[in-house]
Structure formats: structure tokens, C-alpha cells
Write a protein that holds these residues in place. Structure first.
Motif, short mmCIF file in Angstrom:
data_model
loop_
_atom_site.label_atom_id
_atom_site.label_comp_id
_atom_site.label_asym_id
_atom_site.label_seq_id
_atom_site.Cartn_x
_atom_site.Cartn_y
_atom_site.Cartn_z
N ASP A 42 0.82 -1.21 0.00
CA ASP A 42 0.00 0.00 0.00
C ASP A 42 0.86 1.26 0.00
O ASP A 42 0.58 2.22 -0.72
CB ASP A 42 -0.92 0.02 1.22
CG ASP A 42 -2.23 -0.72 0.99
OD1 ASP A 42 -2.57 -0.99 -0.18
OD2 ASP A 42 -2.91 -1.03 1.99
N ALA A 43 1.90 1.25 0.83
CA ALA A 43 2.69 2.47 1.02
C ALA A 43 3.78 2.68 -0.02
O ALA A 43 4.16 3.81 -0.31
CB ALA A 43 3.34 2.45 2.41
N LEU A 44 4.27 1.60 -0.62
CA LEU A 44 5.49 1.70 -1.40
C LEU A 44 5.32 1.38 -2.88
O LEU A 44 6.30 1.40 -3.62
CB LEU A 44 6.56 0.77 -0.79
CG LEU A 44 6.91 1.05 0.68
CD1 LEU A 44 7.79 -0.06 1.23
CD2 LEU A 44 7.59 2.40 0.82
N THR A 45 4.11 1.07 -3.32
CA THR A 45 3.88 0.81 -4.75
C THR A 45 2.67 1.59 -5.23
O THR A 45 1.79 1.96 -4.44
CB THR A 45 3.65 -0.68 -5.04
OG1 THR A 45 2.39 -1.09 -4.50
CG2 THR A 45 4.76 -1.55 -4.47
N ASP A 46 2.62 1.82 -6.52
CA ASP A 46 1.47 2.44 -7.16
C ASP A 46 1.05 1.57 -8.34
O ASP A 46 1.89 0.94 -8.98
CB ASP A 46 1.82 3.85 -7.67
CG ASP A 46 2.16 4.81 -6.54
OD1 ASP A 46 1.31 5.00 -5.66
OD2 ASP A 46 3.28 5.36 -6.56
N GLY A 47 -0.23 1.57 -8.65
CA GLY A 47 -0.70 0.84 -9.81
C GLY A 47 -0.66 -0.66 -9.61
O GLY A 47 -0.52 -1.17 -8.50
N PRO A 48 -0.78 -1.41 -10.70
CA PRO A 48 -0.83 -2.88 -10.60
C PRO A 48 0.47 -3.46 -10.07
O PRO A 48 1.55 -2.90 -10.29
CB PRO A 48 -1.10 -3.32 -12.04
CG PRO A 48 -0.60 -2.19 -12.89
CD PRO A 48 -0.86 -0.94 -12.10
N VAL A 49 0.35 -4.59 -9.37
CA VAL A 49 1.52 -5.27 -8.83
C VAL A 49 1.48 -6.75 -9.22
O VAL A 49 0.41 -7.34 -9.35
CB VAL A 49 1.63 -5.14 -7.30
CG1 VAL A 49 1.84 -3.70 -6.88
CG2 VAL A 49 0.40 -5.72 -6.61
N ILE A 50 2.66 -7.30 -9.41
CA ILE A 50 2.84 -8.73 -9.59
C ILE A 50 3.57 -9.26 -8.37
O ILE A 50 4.64 -8.75 -8.00
CB ILE A 50 3.65 -9.04 -10.87
CG1 ILE A 50 2.87 -8.62 -12.10
CG2 ILE A 50 3.99 -10.53 -10.94
CD1 ILE A 50 3.67 -8.72 -13.38
N LEU A 51 2.99 -10.24 -7.72
CA LEU A 51 3.58 -10.82 -6.52
C LEU A 51 4.43 -12.02 -6.88
O LEU A 51 3.99 -12.88 -7.65
CB LEU A 51 2.49 -11.24 -5.53
CG LEU A 51 1.48 -10.15 -5.15
CD1 LEU A 51 0.43 -10.72 -4.20
CD2 LEU A 51 2.18 -8.95 -4.53
N VAL A 52 5.63 -12.07 -6.34
CA VAL A 52 6.51 -13.23 -6.49
C VAL A 52 6.67 -13.83 -5.10
O VAL A 52 7.41 -13.30 -4.27
CB VAL A 52 7.87 -12.86 -7.10
CG1 VAL A 52 8.74 -14.11 -7.26
CG2 VAL A 52 7.68 -12.16 -8.44
N GLY A 53 5.94 -14.90 -4.82
CA GLY A 53 5.93 -15.47 -3.49
C GLY A 53 6.74 -16.74 -3.40
O GLY A 53 6.46 -17.72 -4.09
N SER A 54 7.76 -16.73 -2.55
CA SER A 54 8.61 -17.89 -2.35
C SER A 54 8.20 -18.62 -1.08
O SER A 54 8.15 -18.02 0.00
CB SER A 54 10.08 -17.43 -2.24
OG SER A 54 10.93 -18.52 -1.94
N SER A 55 7.87 -19.90 -1.19
CA SER A 55 7.50 -20.73 -0.05
C SER A 55 6.35 -20.08 0.73
O SER A 55 5.27 -19.90 0.18
CB SER A 55 8.73 -20.97 0.83
OG SER A 55 8.49 -22.00 1.76
N MET A 56 6.57 -19.67 1.99
CA MET A 56 5.51 -19.00 2.74
C MET A 56 5.00 -17.78 1.99
O MET A 56 3.82 -17.42 2.09
CB MET A 56 6.00 -18.58 4.12
CG MET A 56 4.94 -17.87 4.95
SD MET A 56 5.54 -17.29 6.56
CE MET A 56 6.49 -15.83 6.06
N GLY A 57 5.88 -17.12 1.21
CA GLY A 57 5.46 -15.96 0.45
C GLY A 57 4.35 -16.28 -0.54
O GLY A 57 3.57 -15.39 -0.91
N GLY A 58 4.26 -17.54 -0.98
CA GLY A 58 3.15 -17.94 -1.83
C GLY A 58 1.84 -17.87 -1.08
O GLY A 58 0.82 -17.40 -1.62
N TRP A 59 1.84 -18.33 0.17
CA TRP A 59 0.65 -18.24 1.02
C TRP A 59 0.30 -16.77 1.26
O TRP A 59 -0.86 -16.36 1.08
CB TRP A 59 0.91 -18.96 2.33
CG TRP A 59 -0.27 -19.09 3.25
CD1 TRP A 59 -1.54 -18.62 3.06
CD2 TRP A 59 -0.27 -19.76 4.51
NE1 TRP A 59 -2.34 -18.95 4.14
CE2 TRP A 59 -1.58 -19.64 5.04
CE3 TRP A 59 0.70 -20.45 5.25
CZ2 TRP A 59 -1.93 -20.20 6.27
CZ3 TRP A 59 0.36 -21.00 6.47
CH2 TRP A 59 -0.95 -20.88 6.98
#
Length: 246
Positions: free
Chosen positions: A86-103
Motif C-alpha cells: 500500500d505504502a510503497l507501490t502504485d498501480g498494478p503489482v505482480i507478486l513473487v511469493g517464495s515458499s511462505m510468500g506464496g501463502w
């Protein structure tokens, strides 16, 4: 350059943000990992070469962020991710989740409508219930109930402290007990030699996702998924999502 973000929950999150073109790519690390791991740094260099906006950060209790690891839980770390995005990005985001980051990616997607796509690397949704709790013997479950914590051996260093709060909060944040909402292209990467998150998890996740979803199995790759060939696959998966959104 590393900065600190003060969240509404009073946590201080260490982060590195790279300005560039949209969509912003956000790396969500695994349990007890940090923003300076091999995959996160490799993607940072990749983003720099492309001029792509990129964010990597440490959850509370991880890396250089405030807090203690053994006081955190999945819900806290999802809150951290939402606050950082919320604070550090603008516009659309793509998430790259590794292990727990996927959850964490799926929990973020429930709260941020700017999520346009995802890359999961040995994604581990619901692992506190399906791996940790399911794997505990009677003595470990008794220790958790009576003492509020249990220590598990780890090949990554110090023993893994699992708290009763981590398990109970995990149950409040399970994502594989029903359909996972569709939110754009998803690319899943999984090693066949991963003993921490076996390929069966990736197949189960694939079954829960609808839309433009692809799973790549890499024979012989382990949970780290960080050798040069795997890093190139991660790059390619992010680029594939970007291409699908273009």
C-alpha cells in the motif's frame, strides 16, 4: 537503498524499493528468510536491467525489520505485506511469493485489488496446518498445548520455533479449504526434490486455481530453487506474467 517503513501496527519494516515502469514486481520471501536472499537479490538485478519497478522487504521478526520471529504469525506477516505494498507501490503489482510468500500472496490478494498476477516458487499455502501440525507427534502437540511452543530441527540453522499462536493463527488464514479467487495470470515453479514443500502441494494448489495458471516442475530442484537454471526460470516466469498483462 534500504529504508524503514513504520506501519499502522507500529512495526518497522526494512525494505529496498527500485523505481521503474509498471507493473511493480514485489518479492514476498519465505519463513525466516529475508530480502537479501539469492532469489530476491537476483530479481532486484533483473528489475534494474529492465527498468522495472521492484520492491523487496523483510517481514516483522525477519532480517532487519523490528520484532521477534517467535512472536509473529501468518496474519502479522500478511499485514506487513499489505502495508508495504500500500505504502510503497502504485498501480498494478505482480507478486513473487517464495515458499511462505506464496501463502502470503493469496492473503494479500484478498485485501489489495491492484494484484494483477503472481509467480509462486515452491508456494506453501496452509503449511502450518498441513505440514507442521499434521507432522507433530503426540509429545510435540502436548508441548505446544502446555508450553505454547515447540522447537523443530532445521537444516537452515537454528532450530525452528513453532508457537501455539503461529498454528492457531494459521488456521484462521487457510486458503486451500475452498476455491482461490482468480486474479490474473499465475505461474507456479516447483522442484521435484523439494522435501520441505513436496510437489503434491503445487498440484493441490493448481487444482484450486482457475484462469491462466501454469505449473512448471523442475526435476531434481530442491526447496531453495536458487541455482542459475532455477533463477533463469524465475525470471522467465515473471516475464511471462508481464507479457500476459501487456
Amino acid at each position: 537503498m534500504t529504508d524503514m517503513l513504520e506501519t499502522a501496527m507500529g512495526r518497522r519494516l526494512a525494505h529496498d524499493r527500485r523505481e521503474g515502469r509498471a507493473p511493480s514486481v514485489v518479492f514476498l520471501g519465505g519463513l525466516r528468510s529475508d530480502r537479501n536472499g539469492t532469489k530476491a537479490q537476483h530479481l532486484d538485478a533483473w528489475a534494474a536491467a529492465r527498468g522495472q519497478a521492484f520492491l523487496r522487504f523483510d517481514y516483522s521478526g525477519h532480517g532487519d525489520s523490528s520484532g521477534r520471529f517467535d512472536e509473529g504469525c501468518i496474519g502479522d506477516w500478511a499485514e506487513d505485506a499489505v502495508a508495504a505494498i500500500d505504502a510503497l507501490t502504485d498501480g498494478p503489482v505482480i507478486l513473487v511469493g517464495s515458499s511462505m510468500g506464496g501463502w502470503i500472496s493469496f492473503l494479500v490478494q484478498r485485501r489489495i485489488d491492484r494484484v494483477a498476477g503472481m509467480v509462486g516458487i515452491a508456494a506453501a499455502p496452509d503449511f502450518t496446518e498441513d505440514s507442521m501440525w499434521a507432522g507433530f507427534d503426540d509429545a510435540q502437540r502436548r508441548d505446544l498445548a502446555e508450553h505454547g511452543r515447540v522447537e523443530l530441527p532445521s537444516e537452515y540453522g537454528e532450530p525452528m520455533v513453532v508457537t501455539r499462536r503461529l498454528i492457531e493463527d494459521g488456521r484462521d488464514n487457510l486458503v486451500l479449504r475452498g476455491p482461490v479467487p482468480q486474479f490474473g495470470p499465475v505461474r507456479l515453479l516447483q522442484g521435484t526434490a523439494d522435501v520441505d514443500v513436496p510437489p503434491s502441494v503445487a498440484l493441490r494448489l493448481l487444482d484450486h486455481l482457475d484462469g491462466d495458471v501454469r505449473l512448471t516442475l523442475v526435476k531434481g530442484a530442491d526447496h531453495r530453487f536458487s541455482d542459475p537454471a532455477c533463477l533463469r526460470l524465475i525470471e522467465g516466469a515473471v516475464e511471462d506474467v508481464l507479457g500476459a498483462l501487456a
